[in-house]
Scaffold this active site. Structure first.
Site, PDB file in Angstrom:
ATOM      1  N   CYS A 122       0.809  -1.221   0.000  1.00 34.18           N
ATOM      2  CA  CYS A 122       0.000   0.000   0.000  1.00 34.18           C
ATOM      3  C   CYS A 122       0.845   1.276   0.000  1.00 34.18           C
ATOM      4  CB  CYS A 122      -0.961  -0.003   1.183  1.00 34.18           C
ATOM      5  SG  CYS A 122      -2.073  -1.425   1.216  1.00 34.18           S
ATOM      6  N   HIS A 255      -3.111   7.234   2.415  1.00 34.85           N
ATOM      7  CA  HIS A 255      -3.567   5.954   1.898  1.00 34.85           C
ATOM      8  C   HIS A 255      -4.972   5.694   2.425  1.00 34.85           C
ATOM      9  CE1 HIS A 255      -4.067   1.807   1.037  1.00 34.85           C
ATOM     10  NE2 HIS A 255      -3.749   1.374   2.244  1.00 34.85           N
ATOM     11  N   ASN A 285     -10.196   0.004   0.191  1.00 33.20           N
ATOM     12  CA  ASN A 285      -8.733   0.060   0.185  1.00 33.20           C
ATOM     13  C   ASN A 285      -8.242  -0.501  -1.142  1.00 33.20           C
ATOM     14  OD1 ASN A 285      -5.986  -0.305   0.529  1.00 33.20           O
ATOM     15  ND2 ASN A 285      -6.142  -1.181   2.582  1.00 33.20           N
TER      16      ASN A 285
END
Length: 328
Positions: A122, A255, A285
């Site tokens: 990520c 993020h 996500n």
């Protein structure tokens, strides 16, 4: 003459299939797994996500985002001399050949520009931007395409409600170019391999067969605790490097993993939540794609304007984390 790298184009792409929490609740209920929209939203802030079609790979999503970024930048694909792709879900196992090479071909680029994948989960987009910035400042490359592209729906275990409700598919891209005008102001990257086990896909291939698991595994509380701890610290490091204060940040683009982590980071930096770009509610996500996706949306809807200072930061499996401060 001081050389900088500057963002001149942003782009994004979301697969057509949108999956709401209610859709997932019904799917899981058929398996005897209990969940609800309220349960998912209260823990993550997520209300919907997108899933790629069976025939779509990370490269297909990345190409669509790249074309949008190139159009905004006013560049033809053959003007690129480097492509960096951040992805944990590459087209081929082991990223071999790299998704960046596949995207180069799909964009019709014939100038033999360099192409490489970056793997920091990520945090991958932040890592890729920092690398691109260094390549440009060194004079080695002039126009760099940076892409985050993910099809996380392919590695989700839909018997595990703790992970399958959190992730989605998508891609985001930026075009960086050499400039005498300040662009990327500072960047800082970190990793701590001692936490490799808290977020991973613990499988490998031996003799043509899978050993271990090809599904994402996550220790949610451990990831949450570590993320909250490191995100504020790395943002402060970057601000110190740029000799700026948090008050000079126009937009925070973290993020997009969990709204509670995101809100905590903003509060620790003393930033009003109105200065944070939030897409996690509609995208889930999307790992390395989440930051460039959010950036492109905020650029195109007029929130992020030329001259704005944008803090982008992420955490990911590895455990990795980092931040980049950019002047648009």
């Amino acid at each position: 003459m001081t050389l900088y790298s500057k963002i001149i184009g942003t782009g994004s792409y979301l697969p057509q299939r949108r999956v709401t929490n209610q859709d997932l609740t019904e799917q899981l209920a058929a398996k005897g797994i209990e969940t609800s929209d309220e349960w998912i939203v209260s823990r993550s802030g997520i209300r919907a996500r997108h899933y790629a079609a069976p025939e779509q790979n990370a490269s297909d999503l990345g190409v669509a985002a790249a074309r949008n970024a190139l159009q905004m930048a006013g560049l033809q694909a053959d003007a690129l001399d480097l492509i960096i792709v951040a992805s944990s879900t590459p087209d081929f196992f082991g990223s071999f050949p790299s998704t960046a090479c596949i995207i180069q071909n799909k964009l019709g680029i014939t100038n033999h520009c360099a192409a490489v994948d970056v793997q920091a989960v990520c945090s991958g987009f932040v890592y890729a931007v920092a690398a691109a910035d260094s390549f440009i400042k060194s004079g080695m490359h002039k126009n760099v395409l940076v892409i985050g592209a993910e099809v996380f729906s392919r590695i989700l275990n839909f018997d595990d409600r703790g992970t399958c409700v959190l992730f989605g598919d998508g891609a985001g891209a930026i075009v960086l170019t050499a400039s005498t005008e300040p662009g990327i102001l500072a960047a800082k990257l970190h990793a701590d391999g001692s936490h490799a086990n808290i977020l991973s896909v613990p499988g490998s291939v031996a003799g043509g067969a899978l050993a271990g698991s090809a599904f994402l595994h996550m220790d949610g509380p451990a990831v949450f605790k570590l993320a909250v701890s490191v995100l504020e610290k790395v943002a402060v490091e970057v601000l110190e490097q740029a000799q700026m204060s948090a008050a000079q940040i126009d937009w925070l683009i973290p993020h997009q993993a969990n709204i509670r982590i995101m809100n905590s980071t903003a509060r620790k930096l003393g930033l009003p939540l109105e200065k944070m770009v939030v897409t996690v509610d509609q995208h889930g996500n999307t790992s390395a794609a989440s930051i460039p996706l959010a950036l492109d949306i905020a650029v195109r809807d007029g929130r992020v304007k030329k001259g704005d200072n944008v803090m982008m930061e992420g955490v990911g499996g590895g455990f990795t984390w980092g931040a980049v401060l950019a002047r648009m």
